[in-house]
Design a protein around this motif. Structure first.
Motif, PDB file in Angstrom:
ATOM      1  N   ARG A  64       9.539  -7.896   0.228  1.00 48.01           N
ATOM      2  CA  ARG A  64       8.999  -6.549   0.454  1.00 48.01           C
ATOM      3  C   ARG A  64      10.122  -5.515   0.543  1.00 48.01           C
ATOM      4  O   ARG A  64       9.987  -4.394   0.046  1.00 48.01           O
ATOM      5  CB  ARG A  64       8.123  -6.524   1.709  1.00 48.01           C
TER       6      ARG A  64
ATOM      7  N   ALA B 123      11.156  -4.732  -2.976  1.00 49.74           N
ATOM      8  CA  ALA B 123      10.236  -3.808  -3.643  1.00 49.74           C
ATOM      9  C   ALA B 123      10.444  -2.377  -3.174  1.00 49.74           C
ATOM     10  O   ALA B 123      10.428  -1.430  -3.973  1.00 49.74           O
ATOM     11  CB  ALA B 123       8.792  -4.247  -3.388  1.00 49.74           C
TER      12      ALA B 123
ATOM     13  N   SER C  80       9.261  -3.565 -11.695  1.00 53.00           N
ATOM     14  CA  SER C  80       8.840  -3.851 -10.329  1.00 53.00           C
ATOM     15  C   SER C  80       7.514  -4.599 -10.304  1.00 53.00           C
ATOM     16  O   SER C  80       7.328  -5.541  -9.525  1.00 53.00           O
ATOM     17  CB  SER C  80       8.724  -2.556  -9.519  1.00 53.00           C
TER      18      SER C  80
ATOM     19  N   GLN D 250       8.432  -8.036  -8.715  1.00 54.25           N
ATOM     20  CA  GLN D 250       7.957  -8.128  -7.337  1.00 54.25           C
ATOM     21  C   GLN D 250       6.444  -8.355  -7.262  1.00 54.25           C
ATOM     22  O   GLN D 250       5.974  -9.127  -6.433  1.00 54.25           O
ATOM     23  CB  GLN D 250       8.342  -6.865  -6.553  1.00 54.25           C
ATOM     24  N   GLY D 251       5.678  -7.680  -8.140  1.00 56.08           N
ATOM     25  CA  GLY D 251       4.235  -7.842  -8.107  1.00 56.08           C
ATOM     26  C   GLY D 251       3.783  -9.207  -8.556  1.00 56.08           C
ATOM     27  O   GLY D 251       3.002  -9.881  -7.872  1.00 56.08           O
TER      28      GLY D 251
ATOM     29  N   ILE E 206       2.174  -2.991  -6.035  1.00 56.34           N
ATOM     30  CA  ILE E 206       3.508  -2.582  -6.468  1.00 56.34           C
ATOM     31  C   ILE E 206       3.425  -1.430  -7.466  1.00 56.34           C
ATOM     32  O   ILE E 206       4.247  -0.501  -7.430  1.00 56.34           O
ATOM     33  CB  ILE E 206       4.275  -3.766  -7.071  1.00 56.34           C
TER      34      ILE E 206
ATOM     35  N   SER F 216       5.109   2.351  -6.896  1.00 56.40           N
ATOM     36  CA  SER F 216       6.014   3.001  -7.846  1.00 56.40           C
ATOM     37  C   SER F 216       5.448   4.318  -8.349  1.00 56.40           C
ATOM     38  O   SER F 216       6.179   5.300  -8.495  1.00 56.40           O
ATOM     39  CB  SER F 216       6.305   2.070  -9.022  1.00 56.40           C
TER      40      SER F 216
END
Length: 231
Positions: free
Chosen positions: A78, A81, A115, A119-120, A130, A134
């Motif tokens: 987290r 991100a 991202s 990350q997602g 995510i 963004s």
């Protein structure tokens, strides 16, 4: 609570310019293709701004060092991100939007799709969560075109050889999830993407990118004969 209807959160490009993002897994050849497209556009007389995420600004370079070059386990998913979103917010406000307003073609090596994919999808933090983070960070700015260079994890690792940052050191299964995340994004919005097999010859890929970008350039009000301010 306000009863006003919020605006559409997604805005293609901005100002007079064109915003083009190069996406794909590690080792896909994003920097190479961004450089080839930038050289071609410059030859045509257009103002081009080259940048990357993270690292397109002074703050971005500091965030890049923290996120990509720390020890394994030094940044939680987290926090990772959020750091990328912070870089993106500053990057867009201080570099990308001003260049677009001047009529530049802005070429970025990675943007918000990275991202969502890393990350997602790969970190399992959630596609929508995510993406929304963004989009909030950049006030809804999305590229006019995203060039997705699709590369299998094994090929990307072979191309990187012995040079690996903290994310590149992740297992091939992680990079397989990244690849799937990118392809899902492209399938959701095919008009904004050109998906290319990154195993092809660089000049062949560059020609395919130029063909797509030519259509956008023909419709845009771009600055010409102006020295671009790269990052």
């Amino acid at each position: 609570m306000s009863d006003q209807t919020p605006p559409d959160p997604v805005t293609r490009g901005g100002g007079r310019g064109l915003f083009i993002a190069f996406e794909g897994g590690d080792g896909a050849g994003k920097s190479t293709q961004a450089g080839l497209l930038g050289a071609w556009l410059t030859e045509q007389g257009y103002a081009v701004s080259h940048t990357r995420e993270p690292g397109g600004t002074t703050l971005g370079r500091q965030i890049r060092e923290l996120v990509l070059h720390g020890e394994d386990g030094s940044v939680t998913p987290r926090a990772e991100a959020l750091l990328f979103a912070a870089d993106r917010a500053h990057h867009v406000a201080s570099l990308v939007r001003p260049a677009l307003e001047r009529g530049h073609v802005v070429l970025t090596d990675r943007y918000l799709d990275s991202s969502v994919a890393y990350q997602g999808a790969a970190r399992a933090l959630g596609h929508e969560e995510i993406r929304d983070l963004s989009l909030w960070a950049v006030e809804g700015l999305v590229p006019d075109l995203t060039v997705l260079l699709d590369v299998p994890a094994a090929l990307g690792r072979a191309r990187r050889r012995e040079v690996h940052d903290r994310l590149e050191r992740e297992a091939d299964s992680f990079h397989d999830r990244v690849r799937a995340g990118f392809l899902e994004l492209a399938a959701r919005d095919p008009e904004r993407y050109v998906v290319l097999d990154a195993s092809g010859a660089p000049e062949e890929l560059a020609a395919a990118v130029r063909d797509r970008v030519s259509l956008l350039v023909a419709r845009a009000d771009l600055a010409r004969d102006v020295t671009a301010e790269g990052a």
